[in-house]
Design an enzyme around this catalytic site. Structure first.
Site, PDB file in Angstrom:
ATOM      1  N   GLY A   1       0.883  -1.163   0.159  1.00  0.00           N
ATOM      2  CA  GLY A   1      -0.177  -0.169  -0.020  1.00  0.00           C
ATOM      3  C   GLY A   1       0.885   1.116  -0.097  1.00  0.00           C
ATOM      4  O   GLY A   1       1.639   1.602   0.932  1.00  0.00           O
TER       5      GLY A   1
ATOM      6  N   SER B   1       0.251   4.490   0.065  1.00  0.00           N
ATOM      7  CA  SER B   1      -0.479   5.685   0.405  1.00  0.00           C
ATOM      8  C   SER B   1       0.012   6.099   1.952  1.00  0.00           C
ATOM      9  O   SER B   1       1.216   5.820   2.201  1.00  0.00           O
ATOM     10  CB  SER B   1      -2.310   5.369   0.482  1.00  0.00           C
ATOM     11  OG  SER B   1      -2.821   6.821   0.261  1.00  0.00           O
TER      12      SER B   1
ATOM     13  N   GLY C   1       1.107   3.723   4.732  1.00  0.00           N
ATOM     14  CA  GLY C   1       2.245   2.637   4.371  1.00  0.00           C
ATOM     15  C   GLY C   1       3.544   3.526   4.300  1.00  0.00           C
ATOM     16  O   GLY C   1       4.551   3.108   4.670  1.00  0.00           O
ATOM     17  N   LEU C   2       3.193   4.946   3.729  1.00  0.00           N
ATOM     18  CA  LEU C   2       4.608   5.782   3.344  1.00  0.00           C
ATOM     19  C   LEU C   2       5.346   6.236   4.858  1.00  0.00           C
ATOM     20  O   LEU C   2       6.339   6.087   4.941  1.00  0.00           O
ATOM     21  CB  LEU C   2       4.264   6.817   2.545  1.00  0.00           C
ATOM     22  CG  LEU C   2       3.713   6.539   1.056  1.00  0.00           C
ATOM     23  CD1 LEU C   2       3.581   7.832   0.354  1.00  0.00           C
ATOM     24  CD2 LEU C   2       4.649   5.515   0.366  1.00  0.00           C
TER      25      LEU C   2
ATOM     26  N   GLU D   1       2.899  -1.021  -4.427  1.00  0.00           N
ATOM     27  CA  GLU D   1       1.652  -0.188  -4.681  1.00  0.00           C
ATOM     28  C   GLU D   1       0.881  -0.768  -5.942  1.00  0.00           C
ATOM     29  O   GLU D   1       1.538  -0.878  -6.997  1.00  0.00           O
ATOM     30  CB  GLU D   1       1.994   1.253  -4.776  1.00  0.00           C
ATOM     31  CG  GLU D   1       0.776   2.251  -5.308  1.00  0.00           C
ATOM     32  CD  GLU D   1      -0.629   1.998  -4.705  1.00  0.00           C
ATOM     33  OE1 GLU D   1      -1.620   1.898  -5.333  1.00  0.00           O
ATOM     34  OE2 GLU D   1      -0.390   1.754  -3.306  1.00  0.00           O
TER      35      GLU D   1
ATOM     36  N   GLY E   1      -6.135   0.653   3.192  1.00  0.00           N
ATOM     37  CA  GLY E   1      -7.240   1.147   3.488  1.00  0.00           C
ATOM     38  C   GLY E   1      -7.938   0.871   4.704  1.00  0.00           C
ATOM     39  O   GLY E   1      -7.316   0.066   5.643  1.00  0.00           O
TER      40      GLY E   1
ATOM     41  N   HIS F   1       9.926  36.943   8.002  1.00  0.00           N
ATOM     42  CA  HIS F   1      11.351  36.286   7.470  1.00  0.00           C
ATOM     43  C   HIS F   1      12.251  36.229   8.686  1.00  0.00           C
ATOM     44  O   HIS F   1      12.239  36.903   9.585  1.00  0.00           O
ATOM     45  CB  HIS F   1      11.927  37.369   6.427  1.00  0.00           C
ATOM     46  CG  HIS F   1      13.139  36.667   5.915  1.00  0.00           C
ATOM     47  ND1 HIS F   1      13.336  36.075   5.007  1.00  0.00           N
ATOM     48  CD2 HIS F   1      14.358  36.933   6.432  1.00  0.00           C
ATOM     49  CE1 HIS F   1      14.629  35.609   4.943  1.00  0.00           C
ATOM     50  NE2 HIS F   1      15.281  36.529   5.688  1.00  0.00           N
TER      51      HIS F   1
END
Length: 458
Positions: free
Chosen positions: A177, A179, A182-183, A200, A267, A441
């Site tokens: 997987g 997504s 999984g990553l 994947e 999923g 900044h």
């Protein structure tokens, strides 16, 4: 004999617990039912433990990079995985203890531990107890989906929950997987020292994102030594001694990958199959998600569904927003709707991806004539100073109205900086409004006005 309450809340997750508190504060008697651990997915198997592990992995990664900053630490960077896991476990446990203290302090709330099932539209059984109420709220969450792939039941596998119980770093973790979940686990365990392969089925990682984001994420992960196998059209599993053989049938590379551990990350599925919803007449869709309207009410007027189980969001922040919608509509006379919120989420690899609204492809598909502003993180001073200049930032706007449609920041602090875009979108601000803002900044956010002013037709 049944016990009568003004409200029953099933599930002490990120929507259920605060709702119980609001109802209790309003003087209502509340039964809060939890079958396992207080806090739901976020506290126990989601945000709290995983982001704690991500932080440990980041510390290891930065320690290995110490020389890049002129810092000498001497020797090889090691991982004491027992301490890594103990730290994550403690943070989850502390959160549960805090929740328990909060619940115990609710004047009109009674906490029940056990599995709740409907016996009738207004009646719920929890063990030997039968509870009745005129209002019932579901916050039962979800769990990892176990895919129907050949051989999956014949081999040991991990899910996002069980991988948190590992006692040692895997030798070779194969993640099925490509997504978000999984990553995150793939990069995390690579930084802990595991060999990692991500498999994947689709043609690219995180397929819902614009291709340039998928490609950039792949480059980031491959640069850390993670093997990526996309286009895996025939994923299958077989035991080989103590290891697991994962068949991928990709167009390039070996057709099989041999791993010591396999993580299934394909999923989620809702925890609605054992609630007895038929006895209450509550409708679900073909995937088991409770069907709700814009105000999170089910087809049964006195029953609401919040969080992962309603299919309207899969994040802690969307679950909490579900609580806010239900509580304010019920107690404050509001008319809030789930469709009013702007989609926003993050991918917690390093550097993280912060996303809000539409991507470029989605905006074009929806019929907008768009303009895009974009800058690589190599041109963001703050990122260069931190030596974390991977990724880019991007703004998508409607070319005719100037309205901001979405944004993405893949880069250091991207998960935080994206909120400047989200907040402006909530107020229906334009790209010109953003371009005229004067940001501090050196920060990552300071480039948002710049890219808003440099947008071009896409």
């Amino acid at each position: 004999m049944s016990r009568r309450f003004d409200a029953i809340v099933i599930g002490a997750g990120q929507a259920g617990t605060p709702l119980a508190g609001r109802l209790s504060d309003a003087g209502m008697s509340v039964a809060l039912v939890e079958r396992h651990l207080l806090g739901g997915t976020c506290v126990n198997t989601g945000c709290k433990p995983t982001k704690t592990l991500v932080a440990s992995a980041y510390a290891a990664h930065m320690a290995r990079r110490a020389a890049d900053f002129g810092v000498t630490i001497g020797g090889e960077v090691g991982i004491d995985f027992a301490k890594v896991r103990a730290r994550a476990d403690k943070i989850s446990a502390d959160s549960r203890a805090s929740l328990r203290s909060w619940i115990d302090g609710m004047a009109h709330c009674t906490l029940f531990f056990g599995h709740a099932t409907f016996e009738a539209p207004h009646r719920v059984r929890v063990g030997d107890e039968v509870l009745e109420a005129n209002r019932i709220f579901l916050n039962v969450g979800g769990r990892a989906l176990v895919p129907d792939m050949p051989g999956v039941e014949e081999v040991p596998f991990l899910t996002n929950s069980t991988i948190l119980k590992l006692d040692a770093v895997p030798r070779h973790l194969v993640v099925v997987g490509g997504s978000y979940i999984g990553l995150e686990f793939g990069q995390m365990f690579r930084r802990f020292g595991a060999e990692v392969t991500i498999v994947e089925k689709g043609p690219r990682l995180i397929g819902r994102e614009d291709p340039e984001i998928s490609d950039a994420v792949r480059d980031i992960l491959e640069a850390e030594g993670i093997a990526i196998r996309t286009g895996a059209e025939c994923i299958r599993f077989a035991a080989q001694g103590q290891d697991v053989l994962v068949g991928v049938d990709c167009h390039e590379g070996s057709p099989e990958v041999l791993g010591s551990h396999v993580l299934l990350a394909v999923g989620r599925t809702p925890n609605t199959d054992d609630l007895g919803l038929d006895a209450a007449g509550v409708a679900t869709d073909t995937r088991g998600y409770v069907q709700v309207d814009d105000r999170l009410r089910t087809n049964v007027a006195h029953i609401w569904a919040m969080g992962d189980c309603n299919g309207r969001g899969a994040f802690t922040h969307t679950a909490y927003n579900d609580f806010e919608i239900v509580a304010e509509n019920l107690l404050d006379g509001a008319d809030r709707k789930v469709t009013d919120r702007i989609p926003a989420y993050a991918l917690y690899i390093d550097p993280p991806l912060g996303r809000v609204g539409m991507g470029e492809a989605e905006a074009k598909k929806s019929g907008h004539r768009i303009e895009v502003g974009k800058r690589p993180m190599t041109r963001v001073g703050r990122a260069v100073e931190k030596a974390e200049s991977l990724g880019f930032m991007k703004l998508v706007t409607d070319a005719d109205s100037g309205r901001i449609l979405g944004g993405a920041i893949l880069g250091t602090s991207g998960d935080e900086a994206i909120h400047g875009v989200l907040d402006l979108m909530v107020k229906q601000g334009t790209a010109t409004d953003l371009a005229h803002a004067v940001h501090i900044h050196p920060t990552v956010s300071e480039l948002l006005p710049t890219i808003a002013g440099e947008r071009k037709p896409a």
